[in-house]
Design a protein around this motif. Sequence first.
Motif, PDB file in Angstrom:
ATOM      1  N   HIS A 245       7.787  -3.040   0.490  1.00 44.05           N
ATOM      2  CA  HIS A 245       6.958  -4.252   0.447  1.00 44.05           C
ATOM      3  C   HIS A 245       5.705  -4.078   1.312  1.00 44.05           C
ATOM      4  O   HIS A 245       4.597  -4.439   0.889  1.00 44.05           O
ATOM      5  CB  HIS A 245       7.780  -5.452   0.935  1.00 44.05           C
ATOM      6  CG  HIS A 245       7.021  -6.738   0.973  1.00 44.05           C
ATOM      7  ND1 HIS A 245       6.723  -7.469  -0.161  1.00 44.05           N
ATOM      8  CD2 HIS A 245       6.453  -7.417   2.009  1.00 44.05           C
ATOM      9  CE1 HIS A 245       6.023  -8.536   0.171  1.00 44.05           C
ATOM     10  NE2 HIS A 245       5.847  -8.535   1.480  1.00 44.05           N
ATOM     11  N   PHE A 246       5.872  -3.519   2.528  1.00 38.82           N
ATOM     12  CA  PHE A 246       4.718  -3.291   3.416  1.00 38.82           C
ATOM     13  C   PHE A 246       3.709  -2.336   2.769  1.00 38.82           C
ATOM     14  O   PHE A 246       2.500  -2.549   2.845  1.00 38.82           O
ATOM     15  CB  PHE A 246       5.167  -2.701   4.763  1.00 38.82           C
ATOM     16  CG  PHE A 246       6.094  -3.578   5.554  1.00 38.82           C
ATOM     17  CD1 PHE A 246       6.095  -4.942   5.399  1.00 38.82           C
ATOM     18  CD2 PHE A 246       6.983  -3.020   6.470  1.00 38.82           C
ATOM     19  CE1 PHE A 246       6.954  -5.758   6.121  1.00 38.82           C
ATOM     20  CE2 PHE A 246       7.844  -3.815   7.201  1.00 38.82           C
ATOM     21  CZ  PHE A 246       7.834  -5.184   7.018  1.00 38.82           C
ATOM     22  N   ARG A 247       4.246  -1.283   2.130  1.00 38.08           N
ATOM     23  CA  ARG A 247       3.383  -0.300   1.460  1.00 38.08           C
ATOM     24  C   ARG A 247       2.589  -0.967   0.334  1.00 38.08           C
ATOM     25  O   ARG A 247       1.374  -0.774   0.213  1.00 38.08           O
ATOM     26  CB  ARG A 247       4.253   0.828   0.908  1.00 38.08           C
ATOM     27  CG  ARG A 247       3.484   1.930   0.180  1.00 38.08           C
ATOM     28  CD  ARG A 247       4.407   2.676  -0.749  1.00 38.08           C
ATOM     29  NE  ARG A 247       4.871   1.824  -1.833  1.00 38.08           N
ATOM     30  CZ  ARG A 247       5.943   2.091  -2.577  1.00 38.08           C
ATOM     31  NH1 ARG A 247       6.673   3.157  -2.343  1.00 38.08           N
ATOM     32  NH2 ARG A 247       6.309   1.264  -3.553  1.00 38.08           N
ATOM     33  N   ASP A 248       3.293  -1.779  -0.469  1.00 36.42           N
ATOM     34  CA  ASP A 248       2.627  -2.465  -1.582  1.00 36.42           C
ATOM     35  C   ASP A 248       1.535  -3.406  -1.075  1.00 36.42           C
ATOM     36  O   ASP A 248       0.451  -3.486  -1.662  1.00 36.42           O
ATOM     37  CB  ASP A 248       3.650  -3.249  -2.411  1.00 36.42           C
ATOM     38  CG  ASP A 248       4.624  -2.336  -3.148  1.00 36.42           C
ATOM     39  OD1 ASP A 248       4.397  -1.110  -3.131  1.00 36.42           O
ATOM     40  OD2 ASP A 248       5.602  -2.845  -3.731  1.00 36.42           O
ATOM     41  N   LYS A 340      -1.092   9.115  -3.695  1.00 33.68           N
ATOM     42  CA  LYS A 340      -2.539   9.123  -3.428  1.00 33.68           C
ATOM     43  C   LYS A 340      -2.970   7.870  -2.676  1.00 33.68           C
ATOM     44  O   LYS A 340      -3.891   7.914  -1.859  1.00 33.68           O
ATOM     45  CB  LYS A 340      -3.312   9.264  -4.743  1.00 33.68           C
ATOM     46  CG  LYS A 340      -3.240  10.673  -5.302  1.00 33.68           C
ATOM     47  CD  LYS A 340      -4.313  10.960  -6.317  1.00 33.68           C
ATOM     48  CE  LYS A 340      -4.267  12.445  -6.708  1.00 33.68           C
ATOM     49  NZ  LYS A 340      -5.149  12.767  -7.822  1.00 33.68           N
ATOM     50  N   ALA A 341      -2.305   6.768  -2.971  1.00 33.21           N
ATOM     51  CA  ALA A 341      -2.620   5.520  -2.273  1.00 33.21           C
ATOM     52  C   ALA A 341      -2.296   5.647  -0.781  1.00 33.21           C
ATOM     53  O   ALA A 341      -3.097   5.254   0.079  1.00 33.21           O
ATOM     54  CB  ALA A 341      -1.834   4.362  -2.886  1.00 33.21           C
ATOM     55  N   LEU A 342      -1.129   6.223  -0.468  1.00 36.37           N
ATOM     56  CA  LEU A 342      -0.738   6.423   0.943  1.00 36.37           C
ATOM     57  C   LEU A 342      -1.679   7.407   1.634  1.00 36.37           C
ATOM     58  O   LEU A 342      -2.035   7.212   2.803  1.00 36.37           O
ATOM     59  CB  LEU A 342       0.707   6.929   1.028  1.00 36.37           C
ATOM     60  CG  LEU A 342       1.804   5.904   0.717  1.00 36.37           C
ATOM     61  CD1 LEU A 342       3.156   6.580   0.608  1.00 36.37           C
ATOM     62  CD2 LEU A 342       1.850   4.820   1.796  1.00 36.37           C
ATOM     63  N   THR A 347      -5.972   8.398   5.490  1.00 34.63           N
ATOM     64  CA  THR A 347      -7.326   8.926   5.726  1.00 34.63           C
ATOM     65  C   THR A 347      -8.232   7.850   6.308  1.00 34.63           C
ATOM     66  O   THR A 347      -9.005   8.104   7.241  1.00 34.63           O
ATOM     67  CB  THR A 347      -7.924   9.468   4.411  1.00 34.63           C
ATOM     68  OG1 THR A 347      -7.009  10.404   3.835  1.00 34.63           O
ATOM     69  CG2 THR A 347      -9.254  10.148   4.647  1.00 34.63           C
ATOM     70  N   ALA A 348      -8.135   6.633   5.764  1.00 37.98           N
ATOM     71  CA  ALA A 348      -8.940   5.511   6.281  1.00 37.98           C
ATOM     72  C   ALA A 348      -8.584   5.205   7.733  1.00 37.98           C
ATOM     73  O   ALA A 348      -9.458   4.902   8.555  1.00 37.98           O
ATOM     74  CB  ALA A 348      -8.721   4.278   5.410  1.00 37.98           C
TER      75      ALA A 348
END
Length: 534
Positions: A245-248, A340-342, A347-348
């Motif tokens: 949930h946190f990741r989403d 890729k999202a993670l 990176t950000a």
Amino acid sequence: MTQAEIKLCSLLLQEHFGEIVEKIGTYLIRTGIQPLRMIVNDTGLLLDQVKKALCVLIQHNLVTYQLQKRGFVEYEAQCKRILRILRYPRYIYTAKTLYNDTGELIVEELLLNGKMTMSAVVRKVADRLTETMEDGKTMDYADVSNTFVRLADTHFVQRCPLVPEIPESPDAPPPPAPTLVINEKDMYVVPRLNLVGKGKRRRSCDEEDNGEHKAKKQKQDGESSEPPPDDGIYWQVNIDRFHQHFRDQGIVSAVANRMDQTSSEIVRTMLRMSEVTTSSGAPYTQPLSSNEIFRSLPAGYNIVKQVLDQYLTLLADDPLEFVGKSGDSGGGMYTVNLHKALASLATATLESIVEERFGSRCARIFRLLLRKKHLEQKQVEDFAMIPAKEAKDMLYKMLSENFVSLQEIPKTPDHAPSRTFYLYTVNIPSSARMLLHRCYKSVANLMERRQYETKENKRLLEKSQRVEAILASMQATGAEDTQLQEIEEMITAPERQQLETLKRNVNKIDASENQVDETIFVLESFIESTVRRP
């Protein structure tokens, strides 16, 4: 297992379970798998104390046991699980956001007790909610039970493994340790309970004196009553589901910042559709057709099908590749690329830390290296448009802090400096691990600071608690305002100011811990996804 992680685990165990449990937990973290005899010998504690401490740790899933071939049981500390204690407030707050106060208290009770039966959780939560309600109002067991079922349906709570029912032969001795099993199909199946009743308030002193005989009778009746129908079926919090949930939430927030609110709502819908069908470690969500996504969009979003297709195409063509197209059937099949999202989130985070720590010019060089992969020092100066001396200082500063790495490519076998290319690059997994280590160190320092602040003002805190207790008892008996004022004046103005400063400092430390934990979560999720990636 780094020293920073061991220290943080030790502080968390001490804060939540006390010195004895902390001593045994830290010993198992440092030494690895150990049998009971070795734990007793090396820690110098009594056998009974060690057994009780291990029971507490096993109850909270912080220690696991396994039966060796030679017939003795060995215990192993789960360091990663101990570090999750730091995230308990976030789990509880998420449950409150999604399922109101009832969901919050269910998750809180399960985290506090490790494992509980559904009937015990429902009764305890109903009692706690009744305590907070106005006089004459009570919380129904059925309402709490319904919220529990919703938590199980969305996989936020799950069943614990059970001891399989094997017919015992009278001659065979019982095994030294039980083997626990669970069928995956039954993990989220809620037992059918007919829980009828309402939450009870705590009895006041007068009521206890008047109804002492009645209470004793009720207690005797309770002892003779049969066990609840779900006896032996224990539940625990599904931490992986909370992490999912946190990741989403992080992915949705990133899409909203990069594009717009409608794009983020489309990605949120895709993640919500696949949250139960996609495992927490999967690199992609399940493929979803454009038609399915259109039907599942929230009612408030009046988007026509053509506009949705345009948004999906825009998301699929975005350089970050959060959304990918996997086929053309059903109006187009789309997935969310979780790996890729993670990587983008991590990176950000790295870019933000470099900018805060070294300034905007260093951040420019860092972003340049991320984009170009490998650059010589002269190329960095030219592309970043920074003078040679400044660029050199900035690169060496980031190199010394391990944010940037240097790769040597020799032209000849002798590695002569004049015939070697020196290329600067950013190794994101390595930088993420270094930052994660620093985050653990930061949280340990914050916890030690909070303990120091509390210890320094221990006498004042105890005095404040005594005064508050006296005030509460006098208000309950209907004392006059002048009497209450006299009691309040027991704490002087300077002491009150000192208490306010302490409260402000502790709140600031708590907020800092939560903020650092958010960074830890992003970095840990990214590192785990790179390890799992084939």
